[in-house]
Scaffold this active site. Structure first.
Site, short mmCIF file in Angstrom:
data_model
loop_
_atom_site.label_atom_id
_atom_site.label_comp_id
_atom_site.label_asym_id
_atom_site.label_seq_id
_atom_site.Cartn_x
_atom_site.Cartn_y
_atom_site.Cartn_z
N GLU B 209 10.55 1.29 -13.64
CA GLU B 209 10.20 0.92 -12.28
C GLU B 209 9.08 -0.11 -12.33
OE1 GLU B 209 9.43 4.95 -11.07
OE2 GLU B 209 7.29 4.77 -11.41
N HIS B 247 4.76 7.05 -7.07
CA HIS B 247 4.17 7.27 -8.40
C HIS B 247 2.88 6.44 -8.53
CE1 HIS B 247 8.39 8.23 -10.17
NE2 HIS B 247 7.80 9.31 -9.71
#
Lengths: 403, 292
Positions: B209, B247
């Protein structure tokens, strides 16, 4: 969590970092008195009036109502009130406010630190941040202060230096001396810089910061080293150790819908698109945003509902997504592992019914435990909800409803 | 063969008697994982889920021979738990906890360098070797046994990938959730290397990511050393710069840590990158020459 300049400076000062002194005000009437007090404390005759918003580029930014810059100089008490009026209460647009002007609720009246003297003033750049690859904190600094550091990095990378700190022992004297030497300092300024660097690093660790950017660090004409600006970001995960810093959060700087979502325990980021989404897990949520884009839409938000996607949370999430009038459809993407899909589906149906009418089509993609039962539940609900099991089916349905 | 955990792993649970620890330990036992006990300071001597509870990891290792630990303790104490596990001689430490202060992890990561151990996570779903051991919080049934290894920063996106791979007729050897924090124990490159060296693994799915450069480092390593096909996906093409996307580590800082930049580097290094997360399984089947 981002802090204002005045808050960051007050914390740095408490760790022995020399800063440009100032007094923060939120009313024009307090300007003259604050300026007088600052003169008593510092002897300054001129004042710098600085808008307190969470964005850089304030000096070149413009206050929409008055055309004043966000940082201006008042040459004496007589000018202070007019200068403050030009900024306080106005809306400031800078290169970093993403095309929207930000309301200025507070200004900092700061001492003039560029006074003439025996030596030339010099500006440096210094930041402290985590080197993710190395897993260690690093001090990044440059002789090119007061400028956009990304531009310096691009055009003159040799002018950017780094000092990595070993977490077992913290910053050492030789490292502080390295920095002062590389910045070309000697004599009193050299000593001041070593003290500045050590205090700055200790503050970084002490307050659980995730980023310091001091631009510029100034060598004054009488060889003092001070932080003229302070961009301080705190590690949100460390705030439980610092309730006093947590209380410095300024929610007026944040998107009100994001604040509301945060209070409901939803991880939400507002975006500019036309398709809302609701997903369990951050990685899948980002991937779902990407799917929306690939299907011809644009994501209106990031939203991680977490592991317990029950009716109450789903309903709250619907409310938050639907506050945005640009939302033309909502994609719910839940991978049910431990959580059962049929329960989530029931939650969606219940939330939908509780809300009465939802004005946009909803695509619900449930995969994992009891996915087929979940699909059946959605299909038989009679609501304006499209169901899908595979991710590709969900993408195709988004395309369909947008067409 | 398998990597990190298998049916012979002796697993203890740190934070055993808490609600998360209790629930997931139960799920792990049900999956067939050899959970030999747990640690909750102050509750040593009790039994929990028919397993002994110890006050310290050292006690647990001495009494049970545990070599793997999974950590469910709250963020304020999790770095301490990681260091305790390393100090007690645990070889594979899996930290599930989300929300550990970065400075705590800087310290813990430095501390464990002095020990012969591997940390997975924190802020991760754990590790599963299909049909042998689940040391994590993932739904076990999704990970059908097969030939493909998975490395991923995310939880549910890993389940998604595993499900697609299984539906493509391939199945999973070991899936490693490395975690979404800025500082993690095992990097993408290290996890990929483990799977490259595993004889049972014939292909690898690598999911990353935005934020950091772990995927770029892994991609360059794969270009030089890779022996098996790799399918890649990077989440967050549409994420705005400077915002944390769930996150703690998922934030675009500069030009190099965008999804676009990472995918470009991965493609240059010979990785089969998909733009849509819906195509992971399909692409893997195509690369492996399998028709679903």
């Amino acid at each position: 969590m981002n802090l204002h300049e005045y808050q960051g400076k007050s914390i740095l000062k408490s760790y022995g970092v020399a800063v440009q002194e100032g007094i923060v005000i939120d009313k024009v009437e307090d300007a003259v008195e604050a300026a007088k007090k600052l003169t008593e404390q510092t002897g300054t005759g001129w004042y710098v009036v600085k808008a307190q918003i969470h964005a850089g580029g304030r000096g070149k930014g413009k206050v929409q109502e008055t055309d004043s810059n966000g940082v201006v100089l008042a040459k004496g008490l007589g000018e202070i009130e007019d200068k403050v009026k030009g900024i306080l209460g106005g809306h400031l647009m800078t290169a970093q406010t993403n095309g929207k002007a930000k309301k200025v609720n507070k200004v900092l009246i700061a001492q003039d630190v560029y006074y003439p003297g025996e030596a030339e003033t010099e500006e440096f750049y210094m930041s402290v941040l985590l080197d993710r690859e190395r897993g260690r904190n690093t001090i990044v600094y440059s002789t090119e202060g007061g400028m956009d550091i990304e531009a310096v990095a691009e055009h003159t990378p040799e002018k950017i230096y780094k000092e990595e700190i070993d977490p077992r022992v913290g910053i050492q004297g030789f490292q502080a001396r390295n920095i002062a030497f590389n910045l070309g300092l000697s004599g009193q300024a050299f000593k001041e810089m070593t003290k500045f660097v050590v205090s700055l690093y200790n503050a970084y660790v002490g307050i659980d910061a995730s980023m310091f950017e001091i631009n510029p660090v100034l060598k004054t004409s009488d060889n003092k080293i001070i932080a003229v600006d302070a961009k301080v970001t705190l590690d949100g995960n460390g705030l439980f150790r610092h309730p006093d810093y947590a209380a410095m959060r300024d929610v007026t700087e944040e998107d009100p819908t994001e604040v509301e979502a945060g209070e409901a325990g939803l991880n939400f980021v507002k975006l500019d698109g036309n398709v809302g989404c609701m997903v369990n897990g951050a990685g899948l949520a980002m991937a779902t945003m990407d799917i929306i884009k690939l299907s011809g839409g644009n994501p209106a938000n990031f939203l991680d509902v977490g592991g317990t996607a029950n009716a109450e949370r789903v309903e709250k999430a619907f409310h938050i997504i639907l506050k945005d009038p640009n939302v033309k459809a909502i994609l719910i993407n839940i991978f049910g592992g431990i959580v059962r899909c049929d329960r989530v589906a029931q939650g969606v149906v219940d939330a939908y019914k509780n809300m009465g009418n939802i004005p946009v089509p909803i695509i619900v993609r449930l995969q994992g435990t009891n996915a087929e039962e979940a699909k059946k539940l959605i299909d038989e609900s009679g609501l304006n909800v499209h169901s899908a099991v595979l991710l590709q089916e969900a993408a195709d349905k988004v395309k369909e409803v947008l067409a | 063969m398998s990597v990190l955990v298998n049916k012979n792993s002796k697993v203890i649970v740190q934070g055993f008697t808490g609600s998360e620890g209790t629930f997931h330990a139960g799920q792990m036992i049900e999956y067939g994982t050899n959970v030999v006990g747990g640690v909750t300071p102050g509750k040593g001597g009790q039994m929990h889920l028919d397993r002994p509870v110890f006050n310290t990891v050292k006690d647990a290792v001495e009494k049970t021979g545990a070599d793997v630990s999974i950590i469910f303790v709250p963020p304020a104490f999790a770095a301490d738990a990681i260091m305790e596990a390393a100090n007690a001689g645990i070889k594979v430490i899996v930290c599930i906890t989300e929300g550990i202060p970065v400075n705590d992890m800087v310290q813990a990561k430095e501390y464990i360098k002095g020990y012969d151990c591997r940390l997975i996570g924190p802020n991760c779903p754990g590790v599963i070797t299909a049909g042998e051991a689940k040391v994590g919080i993932m739904p076990g049934f999704v990970f059908k046994k097969g030939k493909i290894g998975i490395v991923s920063k995310s939880g549910t996106l890993t389940y998604e990938a595993a499900d697609q791979v299984a539906k493509a007729g391939l199945g999973i050897t070991t899936a490693i959730g490395i975690g979404g924090d800025p500082i993690i124990g095992t990097t993408t490159r290290e996890a990929v290397e483990l799977l490259m060296n595993d004889p049972e693994t014939e292909g690898i799915v690598m999911i990353g990511e935005i934020g950091g450069n772990l995927e770029a480092i892994a991609a360059r390593w794969i270009k030089e050393n890779g022996t098996k096909p790799v399918v890649g996906f990077i989440a967050g093409e549409t994420a705005p710069k400077g915002r944390t996307m769930g996150h703690a580590g998922a934030i675009v800082g500069g030009a190099d840590d965008t999804a676009e930049a990472k995918k470009r580097i991965m493609r240059e290094c010979g990785i089969h990158v998909v733009d849509s997360p819906a195509h992971i399984g399909k692409k893997m089947a195509e690369v492996m020459g399998v028709t679903a």
